[in-house]
Design an enzyme around this catalytic site. Structure first.
Site, short mmCIF file in Angstrom:
data_model
loop_
_atom_site.label_atom_id
_atom_site.label_comp_id
_atom_site.label_asym_id
_atom_site.label_seq_id
_atom_site.Cartn_x
_atom_site.Cartn_y
_atom_site.Cartn_z
CG ASN A 37 -5.85 6.37 1.19
OD1 ASN A 37 -5.40 5.49 1.93
ND2 ASN A 37 -7.06 6.88 1.35
CG ASN A 38 -5.49 2.27 -4.63
OD1 ASN A 38 -5.73 1.18 -4.08
ND2 ASN A 38 -5.93 2.55 -5.84
CG HIS B 213 -1.93 1.07 1.23
ND1 HIS B 213 -3.12 0.94 0.54
CD2 HIS B 213 -1.96 2.29 1.80
CE1 HIS B 213 -3.84 2.04 0.72
NE2 HIS B 213 -3.15 2.87 1.48
CB CYS B 214 1.58 3.78 -2.48
SG CYS B 214 2.43 5.35 -2.70
CB VAL B 215 1.00 6.44 2.81
CG1 VAL B 215 1.05 5.23 3.71
CG2 VAL B 215 2.40 6.99 2.55
#
Length: 381
Positions: free
Chosen positions: A96-97, A91-93
């Protein structure tokens, strides 16, 4: 798609930075350099606005688009599943996905357009400073502001440029970050054994690029175009992908022979220290080496590794015997005597002395390759 993903501090921070850079570039750098009403000003404003719009659009695709799902019928390799106990969350902050098969192109283009926009803004800042540098000398607040902008823009350009270069490398080799780090160890093992290695999904630079950006070159820089050369589940692989040259020849030669040797040989159990001594004495009497696999019932890596070692044992049958020891079922004195501290540990013993060992914990096929090399080195000596 879920618009609620936009309402996170990291995503809002990215949008805020984009807005700030856009405002400063147009209404400070360009305006102070040539003026927004001049031809050069309008042209640069148009170019930068286009880049900023593409950044926002790519970001929206990254945030809103489902990255893809693993089919419910898919049964993962035990070694690569959650059984291994590792954290496989990608997950890439900042969006947010997750970044997956479906939105990787949009993510790459987001980094690409952001990098180009930052470099463009930095160039405009430099042009502005060169033209109006003398007027800034007497204005300390404005000078401080321009220096801060310069440090920020250069730092951002370097950071994004490095990230862009990394993903260009990955795309050119058609691999993910995890595959890259796995391939480094595979390459090291191949070189160490005098063999060649190639990533299994490396189809050549052009085909690697089209597998991500699409087959239509005109649409490469369009974040709305979803790649469709593969289905996201099955991928093309080159014939000589991760196979080593010497191994292919050995396999081909082996297929031509009539070989009645077993496919796998069960590891013989050692249940006590006295039994261990008996095995060592027998091996010393016939002048053979012995492979001892130290395992634990609670070790998931050991459970997955054992059948692969049993297949390896078949390769050296009957001249070399493989045994396993459950460290929970024998006295600690024996475990300490062997110097075993981690599971699984595979040791080679000869003349009642430990000659070499391989400590597992990483990918099973890598461990097997190291054990095979350990045995072959012992045969040479």
């Amino acid at each position: 798609m879920s618009c609620r993903r936009f309402f996170s501090i990291p995503v809002l921070s990215v949008i805020l930075v984009m807005g700030l850079v856009y405002y400063v570039t147009l209404f400070v750098f360009i305006d102070d350099w040539v003026g927004l009403r001049s031809s050069a000003g309008k042209l640069n404003a148009l170019i930068f606005t286009s880049l900023a719009s593409l950044c926002i659009f790519s970001l929206s695709i990254c945030v809103l688009l489902d990255p893809g799902r693993v089919p419910s019928s898919y049964a993962p390799d035990v070694e690569n599943s959650s059984w291994s106990g590792s954290n496989n969350d990608h997950h890439c902050v900042w969006i947010n996905n997750c970044v997956g098969y479906a939105n990787y192109k949009a993510f790459f283009l987001l980094v690409f357009y952001a990098t180009v926009a930052c470099i463009h803004s930095t160039v405009l800042l430099v042009c502005c400073v060169f033209k109006n540098g003398e007027s800034y000398a007497g204005n300390v607040p404005l000078k401080t502001f321009m220096v801060s902008c310069g440090v920020f823009m250069i730092g951002l350009s370097i950071t994004l440029g490095t990230l862009l270069g990394w993903h260009i490398y990955l795309i050119a080799h058609n691999m993910t970050t995890i595959e890259h780090y796995n391939s480094k160890r595979a390459l090291w093992l191949a070189r160490k054994s005098g063999q060649s290695y190639r990533h299994q999904f490396d189809l050549g630079v052009y085909k690697n690029i089209t597998s991500v950006l699409g087959s239509n070159i005109i649409k490469w820089l369009c974040p709305t175009f979803t790649r469709n050369t593969e289905d996201g589940i099955n991928f093309s692989a080159s014939r000589d992908s991760y196979l080593v040259t010497g191994r292919i020849q050995a396999i081909d030669a082996r297929k031509q022979e009539v070989d009645d040797s077993p496919v796998s040989v069960e590891l013989g159990p050692i249940s006590s220290e006295s039994h261990f001594d008996e095995v060592m004495e027998e091996a010393q009497r016939v002048g053979e080496s012995v492979v001892i696999v130290w395992m634990a019932a609670w070790c998931r890596k050991c459970i997955y590794l054992r059948p692969k070692l049993e297949k390896l044992a078949a390769e050296f049958y009957p001249r070399l015997r493989f045994y396993h020891v459950d460290v929970n079922a024998v006295p600690y004195k024996l475990v300490s005597r062997a110097g075993v501290t981690k599971m699984p540990t595979i040791q080679l013993w000869r003349d009642n002395q430990k000659q070499a060992e391989v400590i597992g914990g990483h990918k099973a096929h890598f461990v097997v390759n190291e054990v095979r090399e350990m045995i072959e080195n012992d045969s040479i000596t």
